[in-house]
Design a protein around this motif. Structure first.
Motif, PDB file in Angstrom:
ATOM      1  N   UNK A   1       0.816  -1.227   0.062  1.00  0.00           N
ATOM      2  CA  UNK A   1      -0.349  -0.045   0.038  1.00  0.00           C
ATOM      3  C   UNK A   1       0.584   1.117   0.418  1.00  0.00           C
ATOM      4  N   UNK A   2       1.551   1.949   0.804  1.00  0.00           N
ATOM      5  CA  UNK A   2       3.085   2.742   0.605  1.00  0.00           C
ATOM      6  C   UNK A   2       3.469   1.951   0.268  1.00  0.00           C
ATOM      7  N   UNK A   3       3.913   1.657  -1.045  1.00  0.00           N
ATOM      8  CA  UNK A   3       4.632   1.758  -2.659  1.00  0.00           C
ATOM      9  C   UNK A   3       3.842   2.372  -3.764  1.00  0.00           C
ATOM     10  N   UNK A   4       4.221   3.819  -3.572  1.00  0.00           N
ATOM     11  CA  UNK A   4       3.525   4.271  -4.314  1.00  0.00           C
ATOM     12  C   UNK A   4       2.723   5.145  -4.385  1.00  0.00           C
ATOM     13  N   UNK A   5       1.479   6.050  -5.005  1.00  0.00           N
ATOM     14  CA  UNK A   5       1.017   6.884  -4.810  1.00  0.00           C
ATOM     15  C   UNK A   5      -0.546   6.214  -4.109  1.00  0.00           C
ATOM     16  N   UNK A   6      -0.890   7.543  -2.826  1.00  0.00           N
ATOM     17  CA  UNK A   6      -1.677   6.863  -2.215  1.00  0.00           C
ATOM     18  C   UNK A   6      -3.336   6.758  -2.486  1.00  0.00           C
ATOM     19  N   UNK A   7      -3.128   5.475  -4.383  1.00  0.00           N
ATOM     20  CA  UNK A   7      -4.748   5.384  -4.324  1.00  0.00           C
ATOM     21  C   UNK A   7      -4.735   3.899  -4.293  1.00  0.00           C
ATOM     22  N   UNK A   8      -5.873   3.769  -4.406  1.00  0.00           N
ATOM     23  CA  UNK A   8      -6.430   2.182  -4.987  1.00  0.00           C
ATOM     24  C   UNK A   8      -5.998   1.466  -5.958  1.00  0.00           C
ATOM     25  N   UNK A   9      -6.243   0.000  -4.602  1.00  0.00           N
ATOM     26  CA  UNK A   9      -5.325  -0.936  -6.692  1.00  0.00           C
ATOM     27  C   UNK A   9      -6.408  -1.362  -7.259  1.00  0.00           C
ATOM     28  N   UNK A  10      -6.610  -2.379  -8.264  1.00  0.00           N
ATOM     29  CA  UNK A  10      -6.682  -2.362  -9.121  1.00  0.00           C
ATOM     30  C   UNK A  10      -6.479  -3.733  -9.717  1.00  0.00           C
ATOM     31  N   UNK A  11      -7.566  -4.735 -10.696  1.00  0.00           N
ATOM     32  CA  UNK A  11      -6.704  -6.196 -11.126  1.00  0.00           C
ATOM     33  C   UNK A  11      -8.413  -5.900 -12.382  1.00  0.00           C
ATOM     34  N   UNK A  12      -8.947  -5.112 -12.288  1.00  0.00           N
ATOM     35  CA  UNK A  12     -10.346  -5.312 -13.237  1.00  0.00           C
ATOM     36  C   UNK A  12     -10.506  -5.711 -14.404  1.00  0.00           C
ATOM     37  N   UNK A  13      -8.621  -5.388 -15.266  1.00  0.00           N
ATOM     38  CA  UNK A  13      -9.325  -5.736 -17.011  1.00  0.00           C
ATOM     39  C   UNK A  13      -8.469  -7.340 -16.637  1.00  0.00           C
ATOM     40  N   UNK A  14      -7.494  -7.798 -15.600  1.00  0.00           N
ATOM     41  CA  UNK A  14      -7.590  -9.198 -16.393  1.00  0.00           C
ATOM     42  C   UNK A  14      -8.450  -9.984 -15.376  1.00  0.00           C
ATOM     43  N   UNK A  15      -9.335  -9.255 -15.151  1.00  0.00           N
ATOM     44  CA  UNK A  15     -11.058 -10.289 -14.637  1.00  0.00           C
ATOM     45  C   UNK A  15     -12.011 -10.234 -15.275  1.00  0.00           C
ATOM     46  N   UNK A  16     -11.462  -9.250 -16.318  1.00  0.00           N
ATOM     47  CA  UNK A  16     -12.432  -8.835 -18.214  1.00  0.00           C
ATOM     48  C   UNK A  16     -14.075  -8.702 -17.174  1.00  0.00           C
ATOM     49  N   UNK A  17     -13.121  -7.622 -16.014  1.00  0.00           N
ATOM     50  CA  UNK A  17     -13.809  -6.437 -15.804  1.00  0.00           C
ATOM     51  C   UNK A  17     -13.342  -4.884 -16.215  1.00  0.00           C
TER      52      UNK A  17
END
Length: 304
Positions: free
Chosen positions: A276-292
């Protein structure tokens, strides 16, 4: 299959000494096997880092890292063409092609196809392989079924595949510079205003909700891609290389965390919290990978 971590090129406009220091830290501390160097977004930025390039390459190679030079991802001017020729026309170095204009200078030399070039099906993979591509980094919008199909086909062509697993997602490029326009400047008289945003400038909707990120002529995700939960599945598909896209803070720590998961020394749940502190303080995402939709974040508990 042996899993390797790679460090993608810095996509943002960092102060030159900070750029140098980042790569020296990567050389000394990051558990990555391959480092991509070069300006992939805006040709105007490239000369800013020339004075440090030899030192960075020497240090990375002395640390046992493989260095690959990334070409520009969009070519719209004579300046852009000269930069592509300078990079792709260099003998004795490995090149990542991010715009197919670079192929003109490579001839039959082996090379890497970068994530800014579309490789969405078996036919396109064949075409690049027959032209000398030995390694391809797929676009981060690719869903897992597409990745699996290409991985199966790439194995038949003796081509290895790479997938971005961490960092803001490159989405689009424009001939115009959004960053300059936002500050009342033109692309030609930008005064390198993008250096004020080392991880990109957040674009907000009319109701002030963060939506996308602007990096010069490039549009990126607001969220950070994080495929830490999907590493085992990707590796089982035949993906051998996992790319981290640099940010101004925490990137080397992210490399250590991903390496620990790949080596079985850390669970993906533990890693997610540590990232979580590795990079800008923004949400994670993985939607593309899951067809979303790409902005979504799906945990392992959520079925497909």
């Amino acid at each position: 299959m042996t899993a390797e971590l790679t460090m993608g090129p810095v996509l943002f406009n960092w102060e030159p000494d900070a750029w140098r220091d980042f790569y020296l830290q990567v050389a000394d501390e990051a558990p990555v096997s391959t480092v991509y160097l070069g300006e992939a977004v805006c040709s105007k930025r490239a000369p800013l880092f020339d004075k440090h390039l030899e030192e960075v390459v020497t240090r990375l190679e002395a640390a046992g890292k493989k260095v690959i030079f990334s070409s520009l991802s969009e070519v719209t001017s004579a300046v852009d063409r000269r930069l592509v020729k300078k990079v792709a026309g260099s003998e004795g170095v490995d090149i990542e092609v991010n715009d197919i204009s670079a192929l003109w200078y490579l001839g039959d030399r082996s090379h890497v196809i970068g994530p800014f070039v579309n490789v969405h099906n078996e036919d396109s993979l064949d075409a690049f392989a027959e032209n000398g591509a030995r390694h391809i980094c797929l676009q981060p919008e690719m869903p897992k079924d597409g990745i699996r199909a290409l991985a199966e086909h790439a194995a038949k062509r003796d081509v290895t595949l790479e997938v971005q697993v961490f960092g803001r997602i490159p989405l689009a490029l424009s001939a115009r510079c959004y960053h300059a326009r936002a500050h009342g400047k033109t692309k030609d008289s930008c005064l390198f205003i993008c250096d004020q945003d080392p991880d990109g400038m957040v674009l907000r909707t009319l109701d002030d909700r963060p939506f996308l990120t602007i990096n010069g002529i490039q549009t990126m995700s607001y969220t950070r891609l994080n495929l830490i939960d999907e590493l085992d599945e990707l590796n089982a598909m035949g993906i051998s290389h996992f790319r981290l896209s640099p940010h101004s803070v925490g990137t080397v720590d992210a490399a250590r965390i991903f390496r620990a998961v790949l080596d079985g020394n850390l669970t993906s749940a533990e890693a997610t919290e540590q990232l979580r502190p590795c990079g800008p303080d923004v949400p994670f995402s993985n939607g593309f990978y899951h067809h979303r939709p790409g902005v979504e974040w799906r945990t392992p508990a959520v079925s497909d």
